[in-house]
Enzyme design. Structure first.
Site, short mmCIF file in Angstrom:
data_model
loop_
_atom_site.label_atom_id
_atom_site.label_comp_id
_atom_site.label_asym_id
_atom_site.label_seq_id
_atom_site.Cartn_x
_atom_site.Cartn_y
_atom_site.Cartn_z
N LYS A 1 -12.02 0.96 -1.66
CA LYS A 1 -10.87 1.40 -2.94
C LYS A 1 -11.70 1.47 -4.17
CE LYS A 1 -7.42 -0.05 0.34
NZ LYS A 1 -7.74 0.94 1.34
N SER B 1 0.81 -1.05 -0.13
CA SER B 1 0.08 -0.19 0.06
C SER B 1 0.73 1.27 0.01
CB SER B 1 -0.95 0.00 1.10
OG SER B 1 -0.28 -0.16 2.55
N HIS C 1 -5.48 -3.21 -2.75
CA HIS C 1 -5.14 -2.21 -3.63
C HIS C 1 -5.02 -2.99 -5.01
CE1 HIS C 1 -4.20 0.96 -0.88
NE2 HIS C 1 -3.90 -0.15 -0.19
#
Ligand code: PMP
Length: 406
Positions: free
Chosen positions: A254, A195, A223
């Site tokens: 996200k 990250s 991610h």
């Protein structure tokens, strides 16, 4: 204030709070970068202190947070189902929407089953801590996310670490375990995309070594889902290893433009976690609006691959742009682009100058990164335009030269 009718102890619990002055000092210097209130939708341009700035500090990889279809799905679900579930999945908090989402996630990730948690953080805590018992061992990358580290702390097993993305060191740790006669299970947990650094785990080697030593593999793809792989299925798809990863975890905060988290795995594993995970059983479930937003985002991820293509186009532009300006952006391979600065104070000054010039970034200091390795974490989105990105590079060029960072 200390009550005078108690026996005096040497250290008051709150001493550390009274002596914590670092944040106030940075505030007094006008450089405090955290908890900045944003007073607009969290898209590519946001309003801070009445001023519009370009957002390159989000995880909104596909630009779906202000997509009208996602917003309408959330609003419609709130109208139909209300504002919250007031209970855990285990008891009164399972909606048909949660079940539908789990079925669709399992299908999308090509796995037998899925389980939805209320945050990504809880997904890691709840999965790791309920699977790893007293006689088991966890093996993790030194740069793994805090939620993995805390999941290990909550479990009863012992945790061993290997050097960041260092597969020789990983094998060394497993070899030592075997040589020392370890008899219990082994769970290896890694970030798919790291990250802060933006690099990708060497999954092919990790899987090969894990198989040799009988370690099960869990990948945190917070991610990577929506970002990596031909269909946006994350790191396992990127390396064509979907059937080789035991548990894939992801978040909805996200690419999915909502909140929540999930795991996908074989049905027996999901069934076990479902009945033993304290973070699932003792915490209220994902609200209807957030769940419906994820369902709509999943449909868009499935049907609009052009968003991912644009994300990668923007990513390549920014990798090249920063490198040609002379910035050190480490080993990133993804839309997460760390800009190395070094000292904390220099990083705060850089952050402030960028914000004053209309660019929002995230300053990252120790312990999130090693001391002296402070950086500005920047990240890109499918819906950033060339004008946004050119403006960002222009501002970084001017400020970086002025502050002698490049
Ligand atoms: N894993 C990783 C790798 C993350 O970066 C994050 C959040 N930044 C999480 C887990 C936790 O996810 P959430 O914010 O959705 O709780």
């Amino acid at each position: 204030m200390t009550p005078d009718n108690i026996v005096n102890t040497k250290t008051d619990l709150f001493d550390k709070c009274f002596s914590f002055t670092r944040a106030d000092e940075v505030k007094a210097a006008g450089l405090y970068p955290y908890f900045q209130p944003i007073s607009s939708a969290p898209g590519n341009e946001v309003t801070i202190n009445g001023k519009k700035v370009i957002m390159i500090g989000s995880n909104n990889y596909l630009g779906l947070t202000d997509d009208p279809r996602v917003k309408e799905a959330a609003a419609e679900a709130a109208r139909e189902y209300g504002s919250g579930c007031t209970g855990s999945r285990y008891l009164n908090g399972t909606l048909d929407l949660h079940v539908q989402l789990e079925e669709e996630l399992a299908k999308f990730f090509k796995r037998e089953a899925a389980l939805v948690f209320s945050t990504g953080f809880q997904s890691n805590l709840g999965t790791i801590s309920c699977l790893v018992g007293r006689n088991d061992v966890l093996v993790i990358d030194r740069s793994d996310h805090a939620s993995i580290v805390d999941g290990c702390r909550l479990s009863f097993g012992k945790t061993l670490k290997f050097g960041h993305n260092d597969m020789d060191d990983y094998e060394h740790v497993l070899k030592n375990l075997t040589n020392n006669g370890h008899k219990g299970g082994i769970l290896t947990v890694v970030d798919g995309v790291f990250s802060m650094e933006g690099d990708i785990i060497n999954l092919p080697k990790l899987v090969e070594v894990s198989k040799r030593y009988g370690a099960r593999v869990m990948v945190d793809d917070a991610h990577s889902v929506g970002v990596l792989g031909k269909g946006g299925r994350g790191t396992p798809e990127h390396f064509d290893l979907i059937d080789q990863v035991d548990i894939q975890m992801g978040t909805f905060s996200k690419s999915f433009a909502s909140i929540g988290g999930f795991i996908v795995a074989d049905a027996k594993i999901i069934n076990f976690v479902k009945h033993f995970s304290r973070e699932l059983i003792f915490s209220a479930s994902l609200p209807p609006s957030a769940t419906a937003a994820v369902l709509k985002a999943l449909e868009i991820i499935r049907t609009e691959p052009e968003r991912r293509e644009q994300l990668w186009k923007n990513t390549r532009k920014m990798h090249e742009g920063f490198r040609s300006l002379g910035y050190d952006i480490g080993e990133t391979q993804t839309p997460i682009v760390p800009v190395l600065v070094g000292e904390d104070l220099d990083t705060f000054k850089f952050w402030k100058a960028l914000l004053d010039n209309g660019v929002f970034t995230n300053p990252i200091i120790s312990p999130a990164v090693a001391p002296g390795m402070a950086l500005l974490r920047t990240s890109y989105t499918a819906t950033h335009t060339d004008e946004h990105l050119d403006r960002v590079l222009d501002v970084f060029a001017t400020i970086g030269r002025k502050l002698k960072i490049i």
